[in-house]
Design an enzyme around this catalytic site. Structure first.
Site, PDB file in Angstrom:
ATOM      1  N   TYR A 154       3.070 108.512 -31.619  1.00  0.00           N
ATOM      2  CA  TYR A 154       4.294 108.629 -32.169  1.00  0.00           C
ATOM      3  C   TYR A 154       4.664 107.543 -32.940  1.00  0.00           C
ATOM      4  CZ  TYR A 154       9.679 108.401 -32.002  1.00  0.00           C
ATOM      5  OH  TYR A 154      10.978 108.341 -32.511  1.00  0.00           O
ATOM      6  N   ASP A 249      -0.183 100.732 -35.216  1.00  0.00           N
ATOM      7  CA  ASP A 249       1.020 100.786 -34.843  1.00  0.00           C
ATOM      8  C   ASP A 249       1.202 100.253 -33.159  1.00  0.00           C
ATOM      9  OD1 ASP A 249       3.563 101.403 -33.755  1.00  0.00           O
ATOM     10  OD2 ASP A 249       3.760 103.349 -34.504  1.00  0.00           O
ATOM     11  N   LYS A 277       9.948  96.858 -29.916  1.00  0.00           N
ATOM     12  CA  LYS A 277       9.856  96.728 -28.375  1.00  0.00           C
ATOM     13  C   LYS A 277       9.891  95.138 -27.752  1.00  0.00           C
ATOM     14  CE  LYS A 277       9.498 101.582 -27.762  1.00  0.00           C
ATOM     15  NZ  LYS A 277       8.811 102.383 -28.593  1.00  0.00           N
TER      16      LYS A 277
HETATM   17  C1  LIG Z   1       9.082 103.386 -30.088  1.00  0.00           C
HETATM   18  C2  LIG Z   1       7.942 103.573 -30.881  1.00  0.00           C
HETATM   19  C3  LIG Z   1       8.439 103.498 -32.274  1.00  0.00           C
HETATM   20  C4  LIG Z   1       9.762 103.436 -32.969  1.00  0.00           C
HETATM   21  O1  LIG Z   1      10.409 102.362 -32.649  1.00  0.00           O
HETATM   22  P1  LIG Z   1      11.981 102.415 -32.415  1.00  0.00           P
HETATM   23  O2  LIG Z   1      12.474 100.966 -32.069  1.00  0.00           O
HETATM   24  O3  LIG Z   1      12.255 103.162 -31.419  1.00  0.00           O
HETATM   25  O4  LIG Z   1      12.610 102.905 -33.594  1.00  0.00           O
HETATM   26  C5  LIG Z   1       7.249 103.501 -33.035  1.00  0.00           C
HETATM   27  N1  LIG Z   1       6.018 103.316 -32.818  1.00  0.00           N
HETATM   28  C6  LIG Z   1       5.615 103.518 -31.535  1.00  0.00           C
HETATM   29  C7  LIG Z   1       4.104 103.509 -31.190  1.00  0.00           C
HETATM   30  C8  LIG Z   1       6.495 103.265 -30.385  1.00  0.00           C
HETATM   31  O5  LIG Z   1       6.324 103.237 -29.163  1.00  0.00           O
END
Ligand SMILES: *Cc1c(COP(=O)(O)O)cnc(C)c1O
Length: 439
Positions: A154, A249, A277
């Site tokens: 994701y 990511d 995060k």
């Molecule tokens: C949570 C997440 C996102 C998106 O981050 P948001 O702050 O919710 O927009 C993108 N990549 C990964 C791997 C994530 O866990």
């Protein structure tokens, strides 16, 4: 009816249920992010009014041990005094200037000093924004259009990443959400995780058109799917040979599984990395980073536009800086690894006696209770309908024990520095007892 339907009925007149009713009138589905709505586990969501350390209190005054941690940011736990103090101090001096402030330099310096191969960083306000911008930058830098992602990873909700793998051998991404034109995902390819041959075949066919390969180096959004290091090394090799960028990511893994994220743990340096995060410690912060030769393509130095009204605001920066500084000062990553190992020792005997197959997958302070019959998968395998139902029952049995798990069988759990040995023992006891009621 499943055994937890009684619980739902008992909640019918709770403050949370009443708030949810009001919320549903004015907010679509009653929530501002879909997974919060409990659709995967049934029932109606709890509304929380306060958090302290590893504990949450709901609108009905019930206390829970929190294993969600707001989906990752709260690596120090809720309302850590150093973070609260830093945020309060920053607020009193003005929440945003729309102009440079010292705190954004301080957070950027910490990222550059922590993450391998990184010379510059641009700060944004969410993980989605970080990924979206990193991909635009990769396309500008390479002068190519194609993006490769992996099924089960994701990357936020940008249009061109909301794709599902096509059928058969075709790896053309098809929109996985309404409202995303086919044309927007036409430049996205989707590959299976853990499969060097599939990546090699795609590069053999389309190598000179690929701008970037983006992957969660520790996929943590479809359960937890630790990858073989050789697979990630192959992606590093393929991208390097063919002039594409490798984007890690690290929105979940960055500053969580090590100071230098998965890149440090694996010893693999990507061209660009995205953060979110933990880097905001509970405030909205995202970032993307890389070497100067790539980052220089960003406006105003370069021709790649990217901007944000609240980017780098001093309040969010203060929260991120305080969080990273506590982690560094307290040897946080070592302590989190120790807590994870302790949790593993406590849970293994409980899981062995579970009435159905249940496996603990753990990397540092991230863990997943996998209900796959076959154990821990490395690809985005779907759980059986029976396993999904079992998780729903377990989720509600755990709530009854005062333990808040993620409301979906596909979500990982998060430990924080606030989780004490007593909290971990409570989790193990609660799990044993909850599993007993499902026998
Ligand atoms: C949570 C997440 C996102 C998106 O981050 P948001 O702050 O919710 O927009 C993108 N990549 C990964 C791997 C994530 O866990």
């Amino acid at each position: 009816m499943t055994s937890h339907s009684h619980e739902h009925n008992a909640q019918a007149s709770s403050r949370s249920a009443l708030l949810y009713e009001r919320a549903c009138r004015v907010i679509p589905g009653g929530v501002n992010s879909p997974v919060r709505a409990f659709r995967a586990v049934g029932g109606t969501p709890l509304f929380f009014v306060s958090g302290r350390g590893a504990h949450l209190t709901d609108a009905d005054g019930r206390e829970f041990l929190d294993l969600v941690g707001s989906w990752g940011p709260l690596i120090l736990g809720h309302a850590h005094p150093a973070v609260v103090e830093a945020v309060a101090r920053a607020c009193r001096q003005g929440t945003t200037f729309g102009a440079p402030c010292p705190a954004e330099v301080e957070l950027a310096e910490r990222v550059v000093a922590s993450y391998p191969g990184t010379e510059q960083v641009r700060l944004v306000s969410s993980g989605t924004e970080a990924v979206m911008s990193a991909i635009r930058l990769a396309r500008a830098f390479t002068g190519r259009d194609l993006i490769v992602k992996f099924s089960g990873c994701y990357h936020g909700h940008a249009d061109h990443l909301l794709v599902a793998a096509g059928s058969g051998l075709a790896t053309f991404g098809r929109p996985s959400s309404a409202g995303v034109p086919e044309a927007f995902t036409a430049c996205t390819r989707v590959l299976p995780l853990d499969d060097e041959a599939a990546a090699e075949a795609l590069f053999a066919r389309d190598g000179e058109r690929i701008a970037a390969v983006i992957i969660e180096p520790l996929p943590a959004n479809h359960g937890l799917l630790p990858q073989r290091r050789e697979f990630l090394e192959r992606l590093r090799g393929l991208t390097r040979e063919r002039g594409a960028l490798l984007i890690f990511d690290e929105v979940i893994s960055g500053f969580r599984i090590a100071r230098g994220g998965a890149a440090e743990r694996l010893g693999i340096v990507p061209d660009l990395a995205t953060f979110g995060k933990v880097i905001g410690g509970g405030m909205p912060v995202g970032a993307f980073a890389g070497p100067r030769r790539i980052m220089a393509r960003l406006a105003p130095d370069g021709d790649t536009y990217q901007a944000g009204t609240l980017s780098g605001n001093p309040v969010a920066m203060a929260s991120g800086i305080a969080t990273l500084d506590v982690l560094a000062a307290e040897n946080g990553w070592e302590k989190l690894e120790a807590a994870g190992a302790q949790l593993e020792r406590l849970l293994q005997p409980v899981l062995r006696e579970a009435p159905f197959p249940m496996h603990l997958v753990r990397v540092g302070s991230l863990f997943w209770l996998s209900l796959h019959e076959s154990g821990a998968p490395r690809t985005a395998a779907a759980l059986s309908p029976q396993a999904v139902e079992r998780y729903a029952a377990l989720f509600h049995a755990m709530l009854a024990e005062g333990i808040y798990l993620p409301p979906s069988a596909y979500e990982a759990c998060f430990l924080s520095l606030a989780h004490t040995a007593a909290d971990l023992e409570r989790l193990a006891r609660g799990l044993r007892s909850a599993l007993g009621t499902l026998r």
